[in-house]
Design an enzyme around this catalytic site. Structure first.
Site, PDB file in Angstrom:
ATOM      1  CG  PHE A  39       5.196   6.137   6.055  1.00 12.25           C
ATOM      2  CD1 PHE A  39       6.523   6.161   6.447  1.00 12.25           C
ATOM      3  CD2 PHE A  39       4.320   7.058   6.618  1.00 12.25           C
ATOM      4  CE1 PHE A  39       6.973   7.078   7.380  1.00 12.25           C
ATOM      5  CE2 PHE A  39       4.765   7.983   7.554  1.00 12.25           C
ATOM      6  CZ  PHE A  39       6.093   7.992   7.937  1.00 12.25           C
ATOM      7  CG  ASP A  96      -1.695   1.227   1.467  1.00 13.29           C
ATOM      8  OD1 ASP A  96      -1.675   2.114   0.581  1.00 13.29           O
ATOM      9  OD2 ASP A  96      -2.333   1.344   2.529  1.00 13.29           O
ATOM     10  CB  CYS A  97       2.597   2.988  -2.706  1.00 11.82           C
ATOM     11  SG  CYS A  97       3.437   1.454  -3.107  1.00 11.82           S
ATOM     12  N   GLY A  98       1.345   4.799   0.135  1.00 12.07           N
ATOM     13  CA  GLY A  98       0.727   6.078   0.469  1.00 12.07           C
ATOM     14  C   GLY A  98       1.647   7.217   0.095  1.00 12.07           C
ATOM     15  CG  ASP A 147      -5.670   6.131  -0.627  1.00 14.63           C
ATOM     16  OD1 ASP A 147      -6.390   6.647  -1.510  1.00 14.63           O
ATOM     17  OD2 ASP A 147      -5.011   6.813   0.178  1.00 14.63           O
ATOM     18  CG  ASP A 163      -7.215   5.869   5.323  1.00 15.50           C
ATOM     19  OD1 ASP A 163      -6.296   6.035   6.148  1.00 15.50           O
ATOM     20  OD2 ASP A 163      -7.025   5.309   4.223  1.00 15.50           O
ATOM     21  CE1 TYR A 193     -14.714  11.604  -5.091  1.00 19.23           C
ATOM     22  CE2 TYR A 193     -12.871  11.828  -6.606  1.00 19.23           C
ATOM     23  CZ  TYR A 193     -13.431  12.049  -5.357  1.00 19.23           C
ATOM     24  OH  TYR A 193     -12.703  12.705  -4.399  1.00 19.23           O
ATOM     25  CB  THR A 203       5.165  25.526  21.634  1.00 15.44           C
ATOM     26  OG1 THR A 203       5.433  26.815  22.170  1.00 15.44           O
ATOM     27  CG2 THR A 203       4.842  25.645  20.153  1.00 15.44           C
ATOM     28  CE  LYS A 257       0.613   2.754   4.842  1.00 16.09           C
ATOM     29  NZ  LYS A 257      -0.544   3.609   4.599  1.00 16.09           N
TER      30      LYS A 257
HETATM   31  N1  LIG Z   1       4.739   2.640  12.669  1.00 15.42           N
HETATM   32  C1  LIG Z   1       4.437   3.782  12.043  1.00 15.42           C
HETATM   33  N2  LIG Z   1       5.174   4.197  10.992  1.00 15.42           N
HETATM   34  C2  LIG Z   1       4.882   5.322  10.358  1.00 15.42           C
HETATM   35  N3  LIG Z   1       3.874   6.136  10.705  1.00 15.42           N
HETATM   36  C3  LIG Z   1       3.103   5.795  11.736  1.00 15.42           C
HETATM   37  C4  LIG Z   1       3.325   4.590  12.456  1.00 15.42           C
HETATM   38  N4  LIG Z   1       2.383   4.519  13.413  1.00 15.42           N
HETATM   39  C5  LIG Z   1       1.626   5.608  13.315  1.00 15.42           C
HETATM   40  N5  LIG Z   1       2.047   6.407  12.327  1.00 15.42           N
HETATM   41  C6  LIG Z   1       1.466   7.683  11.940  1.00 15.42           C
HETATM   42  O1  LIG Z   1       0.656   7.436  10.812  1.00 15.42           O
HETATM   43  C7  LIG Z   1       0.613   8.601   9.981  1.00 15.42           C
HETATM   44  C8  LIG Z   1       0.770   8.159   8.533  1.00 15.42           C
HETATM   45  O2  LIG Z   1      -0.317   7.327   8.247  1.00 15.42           O
HETATM   46  P1  LIG Z   1      -0.367   6.386   6.968  1.00 15.42           P
HETATM   47  O3  LIG Z   1       0.809   5.492   6.991  1.00 15.42           O
HETATM   48  O4  LIG Z   1      -1.723   5.793   6.973  1.00 15.42           O
HETATM   49  O5  LIG Z   1      -0.168   7.491   5.846  1.00 15.42           O
HETATM   50  P2  LIG Z   1       0.001   7.355   4.283  1.00 15.42           P
HETATM   51  O6  LIG Z   1      -0.623   6.068   3.819  1.00 15.42           O
HETATM   52  O7  LIG Z   1       1.404   7.590   3.904  1.00 15.42           O
HETATM   53  O8  LIG Z   1      -0.858   8.571   3.872  1.00 15.42           O
HETATM   54  P3  LIG Z   1      -2.110   8.660   2.896  1.00 15.42           P
HETATM   55  O9  LIG Z   1      -2.893   7.368   3.120  1.00 15.42           O
HETATM   56  O10 LIG Z   1      -2.860   9.853   3.369  1.00 15.42           O
HETATM   57  O11 LIG Z   1      -1.514   8.774   1.558  1.00 15.42           O
HETATM   58  C9  LIG Z   1       1.715   9.520  10.460  1.00 15.42           C
HETATM   59  O12 LIG Z   1       1.105  10.644  11.096  1.00 15.42           O
HETATM   60  C10 LIG Z   1       2.472   8.721  11.487  1.00 15.42           C
HETATM   61  O13 LIG Z   1       2.817   9.524  12.594  1.00 15.42           O
HETATM   62  C1  LIG Z   2      -6.395  11.873  -0.863  1.00 18.85           C
HETATM   63  C2  LIG Z   2      -5.207  10.962  -1.028  1.00 18.85           C
HETATM   64  C3  LIG Z   2      -3.957  11.790  -1.218  1.00 18.85           C
HETATM   65  C4  LIG Z   2      -5.068  10.185   0.276  1.00 18.85           C
HETATM   66  O1  LIG Z   2      -4.060   9.238   0.206  1.00 18.85           O
HETATM   67  C5  LIG Z   2      -5.425   9.956  -2.187  1.00 18.85           C
HETATM   68  O2  LIG Z   2      -6.606   9.239  -1.977  1.00 18.85           O
HETATM   69  C6  LIG Z   2      -5.468  10.638  -3.521  1.00 18.85           C
HETATM   70  O3  LIG Z   2      -4.469  11.012  -4.059  1.00 18.85           O
HETATM   71  N1  LIG Z   2      -6.704  10.812  -4.062  1.00 18.85           N
HETATM   72  C7  LIG Z   2      -6.963  11.470  -5.334  1.00 18.85           C
HETATM   73  C8  LIG Z   2      -7.909  12.591  -5.157  1.00 18.85           C
HETATM   74  C9  LIG Z   2      -9.299  12.139  -4.725  1.00 18.85           C
HETATM   75  O4  LIG Z   2      -9.472  11.083  -4.113  1.00 18.85           O
HETATM   76  O5  LIG Z   2     -10.247  12.880  -5.042  1.00 18.85           O
HETATM   77  K   LIG Z   3      -2.709   5.042   2.414  1.00 20.40           K
END
Ligand SMILES: Nc1ncnc2c1ncn2[C@@H]1O[C@H](COP(=O)(O)OP(=O)(O)OP(=O)(O)O)[C@@H](O)[C@H]1O
Ligand SMILES: CC(C)(CO)[C@@H](O)C(=O)NCCC(=O)O
Ligand SMILES: [K+]
Length: 249
Positions: free
Chosen positions: A11, A6-8, A102, A122, A93, A181, A13
């Protein structure tokens, strides 16, 4: 064994599952393609014969990752693609290809698990909510800055907000008004996320009464747990949908 990714935005996963029964061999979170190769290679008795990927990154970055996996593990990755309809869910959509993958896969996974109306919250880099009605119609959703983005906007656009990550983590042990802060910012942002979650749940209640399931996923899901006591925390929700979008047998 199947490698699932799962490429966010911040990060990747990953997890490795047995193809036969989907039991989990290993998994983790990494911040680069190279770190992914190292982490997966370190699994004892690794025997990959398939890979599925969901990515919200650019096509180029995702293709690069596909090549890295082909070179490193000799596996062809299946990349989940947008769909107008899948597994009983209809994409809400106007332009279905624009819905983040995602979000789409989490909605598919949630509807599959709930077998009825559901709300997916999410909380990652971005905070997202998606609504799926009992008949499988995806009604759309919401996107806001998540915890990392709220925090970094404050740090970037003010001169006197500066603190380190370790003190940030300590600051949210309670949510009383902050006396420093770091406490003021971290607790304030957690309250924003909780407010987001509560508002989505109110909206689901207005639509569906008591007949819906709330799913909470993403790295920051634990921060809103108390604001959404009825929610099912399912950290792997996107992977549930990914297996549905990329069947490998
Ligand atoms: N083990 C971990 N490693 C990295 N981030 C973590 C972890 N545990 C909790 N977090 C928190 O999760 C958040 C990132 O969430 P997630 O990994 O779901 O994001 P993403 O998939 O990269 O983003 P998006 O889904 O919005 O594209 C960060 O705020 C981080 O602090
Ligand atoms: C909103 C994010 C960035 C969350 O990971 C992703 O779902 C994305 O790039 N979406 C495209 C825009 C949309 O969902 O309308
Ligand atoms: K994600």
């Amino acid at each position: 064994m199947i490698l699932e990714l799962d490429c966010g935005n911040s990060f990747i996963k990953w997890r490795v599952i047995h193809a036969a029964d989907a039991t989990i061999v290993g998994g983790g979170i990494v911040d680069s393609d190279q770190a992914l190769l190292a982490a997966v290679s370190a699994l004892p008795s690794l025997r990959l014969n398939g890979c599925r990927i969901v990515s919200v990154r650019s096509e180029q970055e995702t293709e690069e990752l596909r090549s890295v996996l082909l070179a490193g593990f000799a596996i062809q990755a299946c990349i989940a693609l947008p769909a107008q309809e899948m597994a009983g869910v209809r994409n809400g959509y106007d332009d279905y290809e624009r819905l983040g993958m995602d979000r789409w896969l989490a909605a598919l996974g949630a509807y599959h698990l709930a077998k009825g109306a559901c709300l997916v919250i999410d909380l990652g880099t971005a905070a997202k909510a998606d609504f799926v009605a009992a008949d499988g119609e995806h009604l759309g959703g919401y996107i806001c800055p998540g915890m990392p983005l709220m925090r970094s906007q404050l740090r970037t656009h003010t001169r006197r907000i500066r603190y380190d990550d370790a003190s940030a983590e300590r600051a949210v042990s309670t949510l009383e008004p902050g006396r420093s802060t770091v406490e003021a910012v971290e607790r304030g942002c957690v309250l924003m996320l909780q407010g987001f979650a509560r508002t989505q749940i109110e909206q689901a209640r207005a639509l569906w009464g008591d007949h819906f399931t709330v799913f909470l996923t993403g790295g920051d899901a634990p921060l809103v747990r108390e604001a959404a006591p009825q929610a099912r925390i399912v950290p792997d929700l996107v992977f549930v949908g990914l297996a549905m979008a990329c069947p490998l047998d």
